[in-house]
Design a protein around this motif. Structure first.
Motif, PDB file in Angstrom:
ATOM      1  N   PHE A 224       0.848  -1.166  -0.100  1.00 54.39           N
ATOM      2  CA  PHE A 224       0.135   0.007   0.010  1.00 54.39           C
ATOM      3  C   PHE A 224       0.676   1.346  -0.004  1.00 54.39           C
ATOM      4  CE2 PHE A 224      -1.479   3.484   2.853  1.00 54.39           C
ATOM      5  CZ  PHE A 224      -2.527   3.663   2.065  1.00 54.39           C
ATOM      6  N   MET A 225       1.946   1.332   0.803  1.00 59.68           N
ATOM      7  CA  MET A 225       2.761   2.491   0.781  1.00 59.68           C
ATOM      8  C   MET A 225       3.489   2.802  -0.242  1.00 59.68           C
ATOM      9  SD  MET A 225       3.279   3.586   4.268  1.00 59.68           S
ATOM     10  CE  MET A 225       2.912   3.080   5.920  1.00 59.68           C
ATOM     11  N   VAL A 226       4.017   1.511  -0.873  1.00 57.68           N
ATOM     12  CA  VAL A 226       4.791   1.783  -2.160  1.00 57.68           C
ATOM     13  C   VAL A 226       3.692   2.333  -3.281  1.00 57.68           C
ATOM     14  CG1 VAL A 226       6.073   0.687  -3.765  1.00 57.68           C
ATOM     15  CG2 VAL A 226       6.577   0.099  -1.525  1.00 57.68           C
ATOM     16  N   GLY A 227       2.481   1.789  -3.095  1.00 61.22           N
ATOM     17  CA  GLY A 227       1.780   2.308  -4.085  1.00 61.22           C
ATOM     18  C   GLY A 227       1.126   3.634  -4.184  1.00 61.22           C
TER      19      GLY A 227
ATOM     20  N   GLU B  19       2.988  -4.930  -9.517  1.00 62.96           N
ATOM     21  CA  GLU B  19       2.459  -3.876 -10.291  1.00 62.96           C
ATOM     22  C   GLU B  19       3.226  -2.663  -9.789  1.00 62.96           C
ATOM     23  OE1 GLU B  19      -1.985  -2.058 -10.971  1.00 62.96           O
ATOM     24  OE2 GLU B  19      -1.686  -4.326 -10.362  1.00 62.96           O
ATOM     25  N   ASN B  20       3.547  -2.494  -8.492  1.00 64.88           N
ATOM     26  CA  ASN B  20       4.286  -1.437  -8.136  1.00 64.88           C
ATOM     27  C   ASN B  20       5.394  -1.336  -8.734  1.00 64.88           C
ATOM     28  OD1 ASN B  20       2.463  -0.424  -6.067  1.00 64.88           O
ATOM     29  ND2 ASN B  20       3.286  -1.608  -4.260  1.00 64.88           N
ATOM     30  N   LEU B  21       6.201  -2.271  -8.844  1.00 60.42           N
ATOM     31  CA  LEU B  21       7.519  -2.388  -9.426  1.00 60.42           C
ATOM     32  C   LEU B  21       7.371  -1.935 -10.835  1.00 60.42           C
ATOM     33  CD1 LEU B  21      10.469  -2.940  -9.584  1.00 60.42           C
ATOM     34  CD2 LEU B  21       9.850  -5.314 -10.207  1.00 60.42           C
ATOM     35  N   LYS B  22       6.257  -2.269 -11.584  1.00 61.43           N
ATOM     36  CA  LYS B  22       6.229  -1.780 -12.702  1.00 61.43           C
ATOM     37  C   LYS B  22       5.986  -0.426 -12.968  1.00 61.43           C
ATOM     38  CE  LYS B  22       3.787  -5.078 -15.939  1.00 61.43           C
ATOM     39  NZ  LYS B  22       2.636  -5.697 -16.293  1.00 61.43           N
ATOM     40  N   GLY B  23       5.175   0.205 -12.082  1.00 67.34           N
ATOM     41  CA  GLY B  23       4.841   1.516 -11.835  1.00 67.34           C
ATOM     42  C   GLY B  23       6.203   2.284 -11.992  1.00 67.34           C
TER      43      GLY B  23
ATOM     44  N   ALA C 194       5.880 -13.344 -12.403  1.00 69.00           N
ATOM     45  CA  ALA C 194       6.694 -12.182 -12.592  1.00 69.00           C
ATOM     46  C   ALA C 194       7.022 -12.222 -14.175  1.00 69.00           C
ATOM     47  CB  ALA C 194       7.615 -12.019 -11.889  1.00 69.00           C
ATOM     48  N   LYS C 195       6.626 -12.844 -14.958  1.00 69.56           N
ATOM     49  CA  LYS C 195       7.165 -13.019 -16.408  1.00 69.56           C
ATOM     50  C   LYS C 195       7.044 -11.893 -17.075  1.00 69.56           C
ATOM     51  CE  LYS C 195       7.197 -16.462 -20.173  1.00 69.56           C
ATOM     52  NZ  LYS C 195       6.341 -17.160 -20.945  1.00 69.56           N
ATOM     53  N   SER C 196       5.885 -11.299 -17.330  1.00 68.49           N
ATOM     54  CA  SER C 196       5.383 -10.151 -18.069  1.00 68.49           C
ATOM     55  C   SER C 196       6.384  -8.826 -17.448  1.00 68.49           C
ATOM     56  CB  SER C 196       4.152  -9.745 -17.936  1.00 68.49           C
ATOM     57  OG  SER C 196       3.706  -9.343 -16.636  1.00 68.49           O
ATOM     58  N   THR C 197       6.541  -8.872 -16.040  1.00 70.62           N
ATOM     59  CA  THR C 197       7.004  -7.818 -15.409  1.00 70.62           C
ATOM     60  C   THR C 197       8.576  -7.675 -15.808  1.00 70.62           C
ATOM     61  OG1 THR C 197       5.726  -8.064 -13.539  1.00 70.62           O
ATOM     62  CG2 THR C 197       7.592  -6.494 -13.110  1.00 70.62           C
ATOM     63  N   LEU C 198       8.971  -9.049 -15.845  1.00 72.77           N
ATOM     64  CA  LEU C 198      10.519  -9.368 -15.943  1.00 72.77           C
ATOM     65  C   LEU C 198      10.873  -8.828 -17.407  1.00 72.77           C
ATOM     66  CD1 LEU C 198      13.209 -10.527 -15.293  1.00 72.77           C
ATOM     67  CD2 LEU C 198      12.548 -12.557 -16.009  1.00 72.77           C
ATOM     68  N   GLN C 199       9.875  -9.284 -18.236  1.00 77.93           N
ATOM     69  CA  GLN C 199      10.197  -8.812 -19.751  1.00 77.93           C
ATOM     70  C   GLN C 199      10.186  -7.337 -19.870  1.00 77.93           C
ATOM     71  OE1 GLN C 199       7.202 -10.786 -22.064  1.00 77.93           O
ATOM     72  NE2 GLN C 199       8.459 -10.762 -23.969  1.00 77.93           N
ATOM     73  N   HIS C 200       9.077  -6.778 -19.300  1.00 79.16           N
ATOM     74  CA  HIS C 200       8.983  -5.357 -19.161  1.00 79.16           C
ATOM     75  C   HIS C 200      10.312  -4.810 -18.913  1.00 79.16           C
ATOM     76  CE1 HIS C 200       6.590  -1.839 -19.350  1.00 79.16           C
ATOM     77  NE2 HIS C 200       7.041  -1.304 -18.560  1.00 79.16           N
TER      78      HIS C 200
END
Lengths: 550, 819
Positions: free
Chosen positions: B632-635, B672-676, B705-711
């Motif tokens: 939540f905080m990171v978001g 999702e946070n990481l992506k953001g 995490a596959k899509s995140t990793l790719q991104h």
């Protein structure tokens, strides 16, 4: 230390007063009668040996400490007086001419004294610890104030009261208060007490063959409390027992003898099994309290320090300052010091609670302008990398430190400004830029940092905290300032930053900005066709999760 | 051999034409004959020149520096004549000091008080002129006796009636005697004033104590009266101003003023005190010209006065939309400025702050290294103990809508409730005013479309129609305890409508308290697990209230933050955060612009979030709860820095730690946070350094995490391609400070070229004082020696006389005895 002396005097007087007031205003008649009885018994003992059996009676009272603490205390006090007078009257000394009966009486009295001392040492941890310590030390005083030879013997011998006191202080776990009082009131005040404490500690540690960690811990505790280190022989002038004269007991007058006693005590500590906490405690005081004792034989201490430094982690951090002190002041050879120091810069160092201490030392170590630029660059780069995940309190020190370093080592300024030149390693590859710096490399001289750039610090220019961001901007401005005073940047933390912002009153002339658009939805999401109307936005979802977790 | 003295004298005389051979008649006619005066001066000159012993050099300085020598003839300046000045001094003493000395022990005597008598500086003629002038001006004997003076032919002396004078006259000599003792020097100083003194001298009657006291009392009474008078005058003035206030108020509101009350009938003209003071002044003899000028000035002022302006015409819908768009655009520009930490407002505050800064910079002492010696280095960056915040903030009153809140309620709320995009829209269709309506309308029933936010199905009927405004949270809780939670927004709406500040003066304070209560209630609601929807509405209400009551609400939020800090510092273990803290963070993020460089509420809140993340990232074996709160905080962080793209190290650290632990139940949120974060900071130069450490843990997580990793790998590659070595120091080389050499033309080593004016003035004064002192001492010494000499002389004379008398007596006796 005059302050302590006054304290001691006050405390002593108070203790003397306690029984007196009790005598005057007894709470119960039974109390009064016991009191009177005790006094009577005491007087009788002093009248002649035929009443010596009263000692046993008093000791039974002392033993009833659990049930009748007041009476026991009174009995202990009067017994103390009795033994002091007997010692002073040499009733505890076997003379050659004495008859058999006399000798028997003497040994019987000695046994009683032993019992008494043993009984009192058991009190040290309790409420009456302070009284017990005072009484014991009074007995010690009586013992050591005998004529020179016997007095000296009383300090040293293992059957002496003093040794027993020290032993009790070391072997019992719960006597921390008594230890502190012992050091403050006696060891720090009197040079001979300190001298014999050292030798007693040594003996106790040597004798506790089973290597109890508690004993060692107590020894560390006791020794680390001793702060006053005499610097010249003129300072040896406060005596608890008989003042030594050049003819008798002359080692008490020699500074070297004192040092030797301290060294041996500490070495005994080093040899015994030390836990990590003990080691840390020793290292914290090493420079100020241990090093002065070892001025003549540094190599003894150096071994311990290098061992600690090599053990890694925060222990190394603590050993740093002493090692560096030895290197700079005593010419100690320490190969690969900077490599070791470099290896200390790990993930944890910027978050550790010894951060400011480490920073202070690091600045000292790297302050020399004779250090190779490549090595300094490695330190700069590594700290910058680490500050990418560091708290603002650490970043606000790193940035001005980097500034100072760059100012001192102009060769490193390429890390901030590197116009194209085919000679630069970073421009070697054609298309993709490759960072020459290798974070995994352990040798600061070959890490390649000097060919890299400080992108990390540039990124920190957009730190979320305005003060940190502003501070980071100094690196891209002209270096007009000679150097920053790093001391001003230490000791900042989240709490101080927040406290600073919250501490400022809101000014009515400058009310806080308010967002100009009031959003329609914050936590809930748009209601879909046919949805149940309970959909949440991302923030709402996260909040729900977090609220559920608390 | 030089010519003899006699010969030299002769030749001199001949040169000056004093003993010239008699001229021919022709010459006498043509050339003007030398007058007697010329002759005298010429003789005097010859006399002095012929006597070389009269001169002495002033100083022995060689004429090395021509500039040092004072302009003028050599003999005039560099030589002086001690003999002459000495004899002159002696003369003056004989004239002034000697009589003083002689009269020292005497009482009484005649004093010549005629003008100029005894003054060596006046010659006979000027004395006569002065006396005549005095005579004229004083009109001593007013024999005609004018009416207003009241005296018909009274004899006067010194301009006063003799009768008044008599006693004093007796005493004059005595008083004079007192002043006689003043001494020579003082008298010398006073000589110039003496003339006036004669006139001014008031007989100094010794007053009795009683007299003094009565005088004192009278005086104090007079002062008291005067004070009262001024106070009354002030009061009158204030009353007059207050009376005019009614006229002014509408002007201030830029509305047509109500017709002024009919002027009061003019007071009785005879009453002087009621006359306009200006006019009174004029009557009292103010200069005609000045009065005219003042009149002109007033006239011009009147002409320049603002006239009633026509009110804004009604705008069409397009124009309104355009205005709104412009306004939003302007606000966006301001926001960006604030984001960069620039000063937004252009009022004096900035300059003032700048001045202050300049001052402090000047004050700071610079040591030899160019460092400020006294200043705290850290303080420059706001890290010290007492820092003046450099960041400026606008005081916007654009949001001050309370005045016409109700009036504009008739505007149709065109916006459908479904436009969730309003947040992201640069131009929301609604004007802020209209938005405001939403919160208070519906109660007044104007405008058919003014839909209240609360669900119309909720039983608003259960709420009492009017409530006392709750000033504390306990009061508020008591108020709502019976009503359903869903009815809360309606209740708030009602309260806000009922206690609009435009309805009553005390409503402002009430609403301020109510705003604080709402913040507290928000926390309470979170702690008691109330519905998200309701909390959202409360936050929105707070947002709209913030426009008017910015400070109380900000203070309430800040105190919540402070209590969080205190709680988490004292709390040893645990999470160090409560549910209330979380909702406060959400509210702060919504209400305040999080993109500002510095914000009084957002910055501490952000730091607290960073603190929580930083402290909890290091906890070994992060539990599921911690991970959830952290997500939540990171978001929040990601949301808050969405616009400014600021870097949050703690968020990186926490996410890294959370993913390294496997992420727990909320691994999706962390990803999702990481992506953001990656999206946000892809432009940062240290992107690689920040995000590369994530790769191993992402690989370990494998599938989710596959899509995140790719991104992330794509972004990393792009960043590697784009990265360049730093080039931060393309500064213009700083020029060395130049300063013109100071060159003094015609330098004089005797003069002091002290640039510090004050110091040079002081030195000058000191020097003058020293010189004066020396001169005074010298004078006194000479006086003393003169006095001694005189005494010796008079003693000698006396002795001589005594001896003579004695001799005569002896002779007499002898002759008698003989006879």
């Amino acid at each position: 230390m005059p302050g302590l002396a006054v304290n001691g005097a006050v405390r002593k007087r108070k203790r003397d007063d306690v029984p007196a007031t009790k005598r005057k205003a007894p709470k119960a008649t039974t109390g009064e009668s016991t009191q009177n009885k005790i006094l009577q018994l005491e007087e009788q003992i002093l009248q002649g040996r035929e009443h010596y059996n009263n000692i046993v009676e008093l000791q039974t009272l002392v033993a009833k400490f659990e049930t009748k603490p007041r009476a026991a205390t009174l009995a202990a006090v009067s017994l103390c007086r009795v033994f002091c007078r007997l010692t002073a009257g040499e009733s505890l000394v076997k003379s050659n001419s004495a008859s058999d009966a006399d000798t028997q009486i003497v040994s019987w009295l000695k046994a009683r004294l032993r019992d008494y001392v043993d009984g009192l040492t058991a009190w040290l941890g309790g409420e009456q610890g302070s009284t017990a310590l005072t009484l014991l030390m009074r007995v010690v005083k009586a013992e050591v104030s005998q004529t020179s030879k016997r007095g000296e013997q009383a300090w040293k011998t293992e059957s002496g009261t003093f040794y027993k006191v020290v032993k009790a202080l070391l072997e019992n776990e719960d006597v921390e208060g008594a230890r502190q009082e012992f050091v403050e009131a006696f060891v720090e005040e009197h040079d001979d007490v300190r001298f014999y404490t050292f030798s007693a500690v040594k003996h106790v540690l040597k004798n506790s063959t089973d290597g109890q960690a508690e004993t060692t811990g107590s020894a560390v505790d006791l020794l680390s409390r001793i702060e006053g280190v005499p610097e010249s022989e003129d300072q040896l002038e406060d005596w608890y027992g008989e003042p030594p004269s050049p003819t008798s007991n002359k080692q008490l007058l020699s500074l070297n003898a004192h040092r030797k006693a301290a060294q041996e005590a500490w070495l005994a500590v080093f040899r015994s099994p030390l836990t990590k906490d003990h080691r840390k405690r020793i290292l914290t005081i090493a420079t100020t309290q241990i090093l002065p004792w070892f001025t003549t034989r540094l190599e003894l201490l150096a071994d311990f320090l290098t061992d600690s430094f090599d053990s890694g982690g925060s222990t190394s951090l603590l050993a740093l300052s002493s090692i560096f002190h030895l290197m700079t002041h005593q010419n100690l050879e320490y190969p690969e010091f900077y490599t070791k120091l470099y290896s200390l810069l790990d993930d944890e160092v910027l978050h550790s609670k010894h951060r400011s201490r480490f920073f202070r030392l690091l600045d000292t170590f790297l302050n020399s302008s004779h250090l190779p630029a490549a090595m300094v660059a490695s330190f700069i780069k590594r700290l910058s990398r680490l500050s990418l995940q560091a708290p603002p309190g650490a970043i606000v020190w790193v940035i001005p430190w980097v500034y100072n370093m760059l100012k001192q080592h102009p060769a490193c300024t390429f890390m901030l400004h590197r116009p194209y030149h085919p000679g630069h390693r970073i421009y070697a590859s054609e298309n993709e830029l490759e960072d020459p710096f290798d974070m995994a490399c352990l040798d600061p001289n070959t890490s390649g940092a000097i060919d890299s750039s400080l992108w990390e610090l540039e990124t920190l220019q957009s730190h979320y905290h305005p003060n940190v961001a502003t501070l980071a901007k100094i690196l891209s401005e002209q270096f007009t300032k000679r150097e920053y005073v790093l001391e001003d940047f230490l000791d900042h933390s989240y709490a101080t930053l927040i406290g600073q912002d919250l501490g400022k009153e809101l000014k009515s002339t400058r009310p806080p900005e308010v967002e100009y658009v009031i959003p329609k939805r914050i936590l809930t999401a748009e209601v879909e066709e046919g949805g149940d109307g309970k959909a949440l936005s991302r923030v709402g979802r996260l909040l729900e999760g977090a609220l559920g977790a608390l | 051999m030089p010519p003899s003295q006699l010969r030299a004298l002769k030749s001199q005389l001949r040169e000056k034409g004093i003993t010239a051979p008699s001229k021919s008649k022709k010459d006498k006619k043509n050339g003007p004959s030398t007058s007697g005066k010329d002759r005298a001066t010429a003789l005097a000159k010859i006399r002095t020149e012929m006597n070389p012993y009269e001169y002495r050099h002033i100083s022995s300085r060689p004429a090395k520096f021509p500039s040092t020598s004072v302009k003028g003839s050599y003999k005039d300046v560099l030589l002086r004549r001690p003999g002459v000045s000495k004899s002159a001094g002696e003369e003056v003493r004989r004239k002034q000091l000697l009589p003083e000395m002689r009269g020292r022990l005497k009482s009484g005597g005649l004093v010549d008080r005629r003008i100029g008598e005894g003054d060596g500086g006046m010659d006979e003629e000027s004395r006569a002129v002065a006396r005549f002038a005095r005579e004229k001006s004083r009109n001593v004997f007013d024999l005609e006796g004018s009416e207003d003076e009241g005296g018909d032919g009274l004899l006067t002396h010194g301009g006063r009636a003799i009768a008044d004078l008599e006693e004093d006259d007796m005493r004059i000599s005595g008083d004079e005697e007192g002043s006689e003792d003043d001494g020579f020097l003082v008298r010398k100083r006073q000589r110039e004033d003496e003339e006036d003194e004669v006139v001014d001298e008031q007989p100094d009657v010794k007053k009795s104590k009683k007299e003094v006291m009565t005088e004192l009392i009278a005086k104090s009474k007079l002062h008291k009266y005067e004070r009262q008078k001024t106070k009354e005058d002030d009061d009158d003035l204030r009353d007059k101003l207050d009376a005019g206030m009614a006229d002014l108020l509408p002007l201030l509101r830029a509305q047509a003023a109500p017709p002024p009350p009919p002027p009061k009938p003019v007071e009785v003209p005879g009453d002087v005190s009621k006359i306009n003071p200006e006019r009174q002044k004029l009557l009292d003899g103010m200069d005609r010209g000045a009065a005219d000028r003042e009149y002109e000035k007033r006239l011009r002022e009147l002409a320049r006065d603002t006239r009633a302006a026509p009110s804004d015409r009604t705008k069409t819908a397009e124009e309104k939309a355009k205005d709104a768009a412009e306004k939003v655009k302007e606000l966006a520009i301001r926001r960006e400025k604030r984001m960069r930490g620039e000063a937004v407002s252009d009022d004096e505050e900035v300059e003032q702050a700048k001045d202050e800064r300049d001052d402090s910079e000047e004050e700071a002492v610079v040591d030899e290294y160019g460092n400020e010696e006294l200043g705290d280095d850290a303080a420059e960056f706001g890290l010290g103990s007492n820092v003046v915040e450099k960041v400026q903030h606008v005081d916007e009153d654009d949001f001050d809508f309370d005045a016409d809140l109700v009036a504009s309620a008739s505007e149709a709320d065109e916006e459908s409730a479904s436009s969730d995009d309003a947040l992201d829209d640069a131009v929301p269709e609604n004007d802020a005013e209209e938005e405001e309506d939403e919160f208070v309308s519906g109660i007044f029933g104007r405008g058919a479309n003014a839909v209240p936010i609360a669900d119309p199905n909720t039983k608003t009927a259960t709420l009492p129609p009017t409530h006392a405004c709750p000033r504390t949270h306990t009061e508020f809780l008591a108020l709502i305890k019976d009503s359903p939670a869903e009815g809360l927004p309606t209740l708030i709406q009602r309260l806000r409508a009922q206690y609009q500040p435009s309805l009553a003066a005390e409503n402002k304070g009430k609403m301020e308290d109510f705003s604080r209560v709402l913040v507290e209630h928000l926390v309470w609601m979170a702690e008691h697990g109330q519905e998200m929807k309701v909390m959202e509405q409360v936050i929105r209400h707070l947002h709209s209230l913030s426009r008017t009551y910015a400070i109380p609400i900000a203070e309430a939020f800040r105190s919540q933050l402070g209590s969080w800090l205190e709680r988490s510092s004292s709390e040893g273990d645990g999470m160090g955060v409560s549910k209330g803290d979380l909702i406060v963070l959400v509210a702060i993020g919504e209400i305040y612009p999080t993109s500002d460089h510095f914000h009084q509420v957002v910055t501490p809140a952000f730091t607290l979030v960073g603190r929580w993340l930083g402290l909890n990232a290091g906890v070994k074996g992060m539990g599921g709860e911690r991970s959830r709160v952290g997500a939540f905080m990171v978001g929040l962080c990601v949301k808050w820095v969405g616009e400014s793209k600021r870097f949050v190290p703690e968020a990186v650290r926490f996410t890294l730690a959370a993913l390294g632990n496997g992420g727990g139940a909320v691994v999706g949120e962390h990803l999702e946070n990481l992506k953001g974060m990656a999206e946000l900071w892809k432009g940062k130069s240290a992107f690689i350094e920040v995000f590369e450490p994530f790769i191993p843990s992402l690989r370990k997580l494998a599938k989710p995490a596959k899509s995140t990793l790719q991104h992330l790998t794509t972004l990393l590659d792009a960043s590697r391609q784009a990265r360049k070595p730093l080039m931060l120091h393309h500064h213009r080389p700083q020029p060395l400070r130049t300063s013109n050499p100071k060159f003094e033309e015609g330098f004089n080593p005797d003069r002091h070229y002290d640039p510090d004016k004050e110091r040079s003035e002081a030195a000058k004064l000191k020097k003058e004082f020293k010189r004066e002192k020396k001169g005074a001492v010298r004078e006194l010494r000479k006086d003393a020696s003169f006095v001694a000499r005189e005494q010796l002389r008079s003693k000698r004379v006396e002795d001589e006389e005594h001896k003579k008398r004695e001799r005569r007596l002896i002779a007499e006796i002898q002759s008698e005895s003989r006879g």
